[in-house]
Every structure is written in structure tokens, then in C-alpha cells.
Design an enzyme around this catalytic site. Structure first.
Site, PDB file in Angstrom:
ATOM      1  N   ASN A 154      -2.253  -0.173   6.647  1.00 50.16           N
ATOM      2  CA  ASN A 154      -1.718  -1.409   7.224  1.00 50.16           C
ATOM      3  C   ASN A 154      -0.748  -2.147   6.302  1.00 50.16           C
ATOM      4  OD1 ASN A 154      -3.635  -2.196   5.422  1.00 50.16           O
ATOM      5  ND2 ASN A 154      -4.900  -3.334   6.877  1.00 50.16           N
TER       6      ASN A 154
ATOM      7  N   GLU B 118      -9.286 -10.272  -8.173  1.00 49.62           N
ATOM      8  CA  GLU B 118      -8.350  -9.173  -7.928  1.00 49.62           C
ATOM      9  C   GLU B 118      -7.130  -9.259  -8.853  1.00 49.62           C
ATOM     10  OE1 GLU B 118      -9.767  -8.797  -3.260  1.00 49.62           O
ATOM     11  OE2 GLU B 118      -7.743  -9.525  -3.694  1.00 49.62           O
TER      12      GLU B 118
ATOM     13  N   LYS C 199       0.823  -1.208   0.000  1.00 52.13           N
ATOM     14  CA  LYS C 199       0.000   0.000   0.000  1.00 52.13           C
ATOM     15  C   LYS C 199       0.868   1.274   0.000  1.00 52.13           C
ATOM     16  CE  LYS C 199      -3.953  -2.321   2.096  1.00 52.13           C
ATOM     17  NZ  LYS C 199      -5.070  -2.238   3.078  1.00 52.13           N
TER      18      LYS C 199
HETATM   19  P1  IDP Z   1      -8.267  -6.950   5.286  1.00 52.78           P
HETATM   20  O1  IDP Z   1      -7.410  -6.033   4.438  1.00 52.78           O
HETATM   21  O2  IDP Z   1      -7.524  -7.482   6.488  1.00 52.78           O
HETATM   22  O3  IDP Z   1      -8.936  -8.033   4.483  1.00 52.78           O
HETATM   23  P2  IDP Z   1     -10.847  -5.626   5.315  1.00 52.78           P
HETATM   24  O4  IDP Z   1     -11.855  -5.729   6.418  1.00 52.78           O
HETATM   25  O5  IDP Z   1     -11.125  -6.341   4.042  1.00 52.78           O
HETATM   26  O6  IDP Z   1      -9.428  -6.033   5.913  1.00 52.78           O
HETATM   27  O7  IDP Z   1     -10.680  -4.061   5.007  1.00 52.78           O
HETATM   28  C1  IDP Z   1     -10.033  -3.624   3.826  1.00 52.78           C
HETATM   29  C2  IDP Z   1      -9.101  -2.497   4.186  1.00 52.78           C
HETATM   30  O8  IDP Z   1      -9.856  -1.398   4.677  1.00 52.78           O
HETATM   31  C3  IDP Z   1      -8.105  -2.804   5.297  1.00 52.78           C
HETATM   32  O9  IDP Z   1      -6.972  -3.502   4.853  1.00 52.78           O
HETATM   33  C4  IDP Z   1      -7.765  -1.404   5.791  1.00 52.78           C
HETATM   34  O10 IDP Z   1      -6.850  -0.734   4.914  1.00 52.78           O
HETATM   35  C5  IDP Z   1      -9.118  -0.707   5.687  1.00 52.78           C
HETATM   36  N1  IDP Z   1      -9.869  -0.795   6.961  1.00 52.78           N
HETATM   37  C6  IDP Z   1     -10.477  -1.884   7.496  1.00 52.78           C
HETATM   38  N2  IDP Z   1     -11.073  -1.595   8.668  1.00 52.78           N
HETATM   39  C7  IDP Z   1     -10.841  -0.281   8.888  1.00 52.78           C
HETATM   40  C8  IDP Z   1     -11.202   0.635   9.943  1.00 52.78           C
HETATM   41  O11 IDP Z   1     -11.862   0.271  10.925  1.00 52.78           O
HETATM   42  N3  IDP Z   1     -10.768   1.919   9.805  1.00 52.78           N
HETATM   43  C9  IDP Z   1     -10.050   2.358   8.725  1.00 52.78           C
HETATM   44  N4  IDP Z   1      -9.700   1.542   7.732  1.00 52.78           N
HETATM   45  C10 IDP Z   1     -10.077   0.232   7.792  1.00 52.78           C
END
Ligand code: IDP
Ligand code: MG
Length: 158
Positions: free
Chosen positions: A133, A147, A30
Site C-alpha cells: 500500500n 519508529e 514501501k
Molecule cells: P496501517 O499501515 O494502515 O497502519 P496496519 O493494520 O497497521 O495498517 O497494518 C500494517 C501493514 O500490514 C499495512 O500497512 C499493510 O502493508 C499490511 N496489512 C494490513 N492488513 C493486511 C491484510 O489484510 N493483508 C495483507 N497485508 C495487510
């Protein structure tokens, strides 16, 4: 005759290697991790984790592309911020290959929130916060396929 043929077709189908578990996943490094110069260290972790790079490129997503990629999250409160972030700078996109790729890669990267990610995982080492992240990892074989196809043509895979 028809029955015999269908048996042969089905056998060919189930005999494909790794058909049941899936051997590919899709990842992005990212913008925060690229910006901080973590690309090489993250690729080393991917390498040490036993993944083979099938396809890889550096690019900057437009807002529209980031919205399309994360469409499944469009109703979530973090969607607008996520789209802003993911289109804010260059990313590295890659298709990775390994037995049990989706699950093993999720293990290598750790929990979504870097504060909760196990020590030594990619998100623990290189993540900034729950949004920034460091990496994306597909959550299923089906999404890995979708994807990977979003970013790469057949001519870009080896
Ligand atoms: P993942 O990447 O671990 O699969 P997902 O729930 O699919 O997590 O969420 C996609 C992306 O959205 C995450 O990787 C992160 O960058 C962002 N994200 C997820 N939850 C939050 C949050 O509570 N606050 C801000 N960004 C979030
Ligand atoms: Mg996800």
C-alpha cells in the site's frame, strides 16, 4: 520550598511546544512504490501536505529488522507476507514534522487498503493492494517516537 520547585518544573514541562498534540510522525515509502519510481511523487505529496522532512534515508531492511519493526502484528495472518514484502527491496524512511503530524499524515495517505482509500490520497494514487500500500504512517505519537528511533540517531535529524 519543595512545592515551589515542583510547580516550576511542571510549568516548564507543559510549556514545551506541541506537547499535547505531537508534531512528528514516521513514514516509510514501501518497496513496491520505490520500485515503481513513485518516490519523487510521494515526496511531493508530503511537501504539499505541509510536512517538513526532519530525517530521511534509503535502505533495505533485513528480514529480522522488518520482523522487529512490525512486531505488534506478529500474531496476524498477514505477518509473514508483510515481512517478506518489506524486506524485498529498498525503502525510504523519514521523520516528518507538522502540527498534528500523526493524524494529518494518516489523512494524507488514506485507508490501509488502497481500494478503500479516498481519491487523491497517497495509497489511492500509488498503492498496489492492501499489503503493497505504498507507504507506512505511524498510528500514535508514542509509536512515531519509537519508529523514528528505530531508524535514526540524533545525529541524523535536522
Ligand atoms: P496501517 O499501515 O494502515 O497502519 P496496519 O493494520 O497497521 O495498517 O497494518 C500494517 C501493514 O500490514 C499495512 O500497512 C499493510 O502493508 C499490511 N496489512 C494490513 N492488513 C493486511 C491484510 O489484510 N493483508 C495483507 N497485508 C495487510
Ligand atoms: Mg499501523
Amino acid at each position: 520550598m519543595e512545592v515551589e520547585n515542583s510547580v516550576i518544573v511542571n510549568f516548564a514541562e507543559i510549556s514545551k511546544p506541541n506537547k499535547m498534540t505531537g508534531n512528528k510522525t514516521f513514514t516509510m515509502i514501501k518497496p513496491n512504490a520505490v520500485e515503481k519510481g513513485f518516490t519523487g511523487a510521494i515526496l511531493a505529496k508530503i511537501n504539499e501536505g505541509g510536512f517538513r522532512i526532519v530525517a530521511m534515508k534509503k535502505m533495505k531492511l533485513t528480514r529480522e529488522q522488518a520482523e522487529a519493526f512490525y512486531e505488534i502484528h506478529k500474531e496476524r495472518p498477514f505477518f509473514a507476507g508483510l515481512v517478506d514484502f518489506m524486506s524485498s527491496g529498498p525503502i525510504i524512511a523519514a521523520i516528518l514534522e507538522k502540527n498534528n503530524a500523526v493524524e494529518d499524515y494518516r489523512k494524507l495517505i488514506g485507508a490501509t487498503n488502497p481500494d478503500e482509500a479516498e481519491r487523491g490520497t497517497v495509497r489511492n494514487l500509488f498503492g498496489t493492494n492492501v499489503q503493497m500500500n505504498a507507504v507506512h504512517g505511524s498510528d500514535s505519537d508514542e509509536n512515531a517516537e519509537i519508529e523514528g528511533n528505530f531508524f535514526f540517531s540524533k545525529l541524523e535529524r535536522f
